[in-house]
Write a protein that holds these residues in place. Sequence first.
Motif, PDB file in Angstrom:
ATOM      1  N   ALA A   1     -63.586 -82.001 -14.274  1.00  8.05           N
ATOM      2  CA  ALA A   1     -63.628 -80.545 -14.105  1.00  8.05           C
ATOM      3  C   ALA A   1     -64.753 -80.184 -13.140  1.00  8.05           C
ATOM      4  N   THR A   2     -64.561 -79.130 -12.372  1.00  9.46           N
ATOM      5  CA  THR A   2     -65.533 -78.757 -11.341  1.00  9.46           C
ATOM      6  C   THR A   2     -66.942 -78.607 -11.908  1.00  9.46           C
ATOM      7  N   ALA A   3     -67.062 -77.980 -13.070  1.00  6.50           N
ATOM      8  CA  ALA A   3     -68.382 -77.752 -13.665  1.00  6.50           C
ATOM      9  C   ALA A   3     -69.038 -79.034 -14.153  1.00  6.50           C
ATOM     10  N   ALA A   4     -68.252 -80.114 -14.271  1.00  5.04           N
ATOM     11  CA  ALA A   4     -68.777 -81.362 -14.822  1.00  5.04           C
ATOM     12  C   ALA A   4     -69.218 -82.357 -13.760  1.00  5.04           C
ATOM     13  N   LEU A   5     -68.925 -82.079 -12.494  1.00  3.93           N
ATOM     14  CA  LEU A   5     -69.184 -83.056 -11.443  1.00  3.93           C
ATOM     15  C   LEU A   5     -70.677 -83.304 -11.264  1.00  3.93           C
ATOM     16  N   LEU A   6     -71.042 -84.588 -11.179  1.00  3.10           N
ATOM     17  CA  LEU A   6     -72.431 -84.999 -11.052  1.00  3.10           C
ATOM     18  C   LEU A   6     -72.718 -85.476  -9.639  1.00  3.10           C
ATOM     19  N   GLY A   7     -73.950 -85.244  -9.187  1.00  4.81           N
ATOM     20  CA  GLY A   7     -74.381 -85.718  -7.884  1.00  4.81           C
ATOM     21  C   GLY A   7     -75.098 -87.051  -7.995  1.00  4.81           C
ATOM     22  N   GLU A   8     -75.689 -87.488  -6.891  1.00  4.07           N
ATOM     23  CA  GLU A   8     -76.329 -88.797  -6.863  1.00  4.07           C
ATOM     24  C   GLU A   8     -77.640 -88.825  -7.641  1.00  4.07           C
TER      25      GLU A   8
ATOM     26  N   ASP B   1     -64.617 -90.406 -24.734  1.00  2.00           N
ATOM     27  CA  ASP B   1     -63.490 -90.023 -23.871  1.00  2.00           C
ATOM     28  C   ASP B   1     -63.923 -89.368 -22.560  1.00  2.00           C
ATOM     29  N   GLY B   2     -65.222 -89.231 -22.319  1.00  2.00           N
ATOM     30  CA  GLY B   2     -65.710 -88.668 -21.064  1.00  2.00           C
ATOM     31  C   GLY B   2     -65.624 -87.164 -20.967  1.00  2.00           C
ATOM     32  N   ARG B   3     -65.213 -86.511 -22.028  1.00  2.00           N
ATOM     33  CA  ARG B   3     -65.022 -85.054 -21.994  1.00  2.00           C
ATOM     34  C   ARG B   3     -66.348 -84.335 -21.739  1.00  2.00           C
ATOM     35  N   PHE B   4     -66.308 -83.364 -20.828  1.00  2.00           N
ATOM     36  CA  PHE B   4     -67.473 -82.527 -20.567  1.00  2.00           C
ATOM     37  C   PHE B   4     -67.650 -81.551 -21.722  1.00  2.00           C
ATOM     38  N   ILE B   5     -68.804 -81.576 -22.359  1.00  2.00           N
ATOM     39  CA  ILE B   5     -69.055 -80.731 -23.527  1.00  2.00           C
ATOM     40  C   ILE B   5     -69.651 -79.393 -23.096  1.00  2.00           C
ATOM     41  N   ARG B   6     -70.793 -79.450 -22.418  1.00  2.00           N
ATOM     42  CA  ARG B   6     -71.424 -78.220 -21.927  1.00  2.00           C
ATOM     43  C   ARG B   6     -72.612 -78.562 -21.049  1.00  2.00           C
ATOM     44  N   GLU B   7     -73.108 -77.536 -20.418  1.00  2.00           N
ATOM     45  CA  GLU B   7     -74.316 -77.645 -19.602  1.00  2.00           C
ATOM     46  C   GLU B   7     -75.458 -76.932 -20.314  1.00  2.00           C
ATOM     47  N   ILE B   8     -76.647 -77.497 -20.232  1.00  2.00           N
ATOM     48  CA  ILE B   8     -77.848 -76.837 -20.738  1.00  2.00           C
ATOM     49  C   ILE B   8     -78.747 -76.602 -19.526  1.00  2.00           C
ATOM     50  N   LYS B   9     -78.941 -75.353 -19.193  1.00  2.00           N
ATOM     51  CA  LYS B   9     -79.724 -75.017 -18.010  1.00  2.00           C
ATOM     52  C   LYS B   9     -80.459 -73.713 -18.252  1.00  2.00           C
TER      53      LYS B   9
END
Length: 379
Positions: free
Chosen positions: A61-68, A101-109
């Motif tokens: 999902a777009t919100a789950a994508l990680l950078g380097e 399962d790799g599911r994106f749970i949430r972001e903490i920011k």
Amino acid sequence: MNKLAMAATGVALAALMASCGGQSGRNTGDVPVIDLAGSVDRPAFMDIDIADVEYTPLDTATAALLGEHANVMAVMGDTAIIHEMGVMGDNSRLMLFSISDGRFIREIKHCGQGPGEYSWIETVFPDREKQQIVIKGANESASRYTLSDSFVEAYPRYEVRNRKFAAGSLAGGINITEVVDGNLLIHQLDSRMVPANTLVAEGFDPAYISMEIITSGDETLINVVDTLYTILPGRFEPVAVLARGDKSLTPAVEKEVYLGQKDYQLSQEARKKYIQYVWFLSDGPHIMLMSIYGGRYFIDFFDRGNGAHLGRSIFSYEDPEPGLAIDWNGTTFHITNRFNVTDGRFYALVRDDETVDADGNPAPDGNLGIVSFRLAPKR
């Protein structure tokens, strides 16, 4: 304040090892010796295997994508807490994923200057019992949150004059290092960031020698003057002595070949003659340690009880596939970033050019994947 002669102890033990010459697995009293110099030319994996490997591609999902600039900071049950930040700490945030399962749970920011906010994340202290975390920001502020991203409480700033590093967990205790007047201080705080003890390594200023404090599960470990210690409430105990023989990068040598050299390339060439400590972790019975020698990187595994050299991976960043090789269902991942250790299991992110889907097929447009393993005796 507990004054402990930690630096003097480390120097004495390191000097004893250097005078003995010898092999991996020797023991100085109750403290095993890890012989980095003697193991430089040893073969790859001899007595240990990377076992029980698990891999999961992460949510695309777009919100789950990680950078380097992402690393696994903590593992709590089936939840991986991944810290991602841009250059110089921009966009510092925590991403929560399900490991199974790799599911994106949430972001903490919570970037900002107000209560419960931070400029960027420096350290995450997990509280596995309560399923909460304390985030310590670079401005010394700290706040507690639930894994559902509910703010619990903020803690008073704990300021030090010359802050270095912080490590620990809320179960094992928080430790913050500081250098004052040529002494290394380890400030011990409880789960609410309240000071409990200060340990002092007198006469040690880590200006040149590698010094690192790390968290392995709930245990805090520190490397000082080539001696590894475990930090306990109100005290510390030696775990192992690192021996580098005539390849030891002492403060005097490092100052001469690195800080004293105006030409960066010449200083780097000079440093290739010495074994440079990089980082270490422990899963309990083993120590995993990275060092650099001759322009090559060494990831070595040692028996924590007797210092015996169990296995190793050697690579250079000029190699086509640099890193620790981990095999999973016919696919080989090469890990170069740092691992997290929780409950005897190592966790790391797979770089984007090696990420595959759940069936092992290339997934160049997907997210990163997370791989984990345990160490086991060679079969």
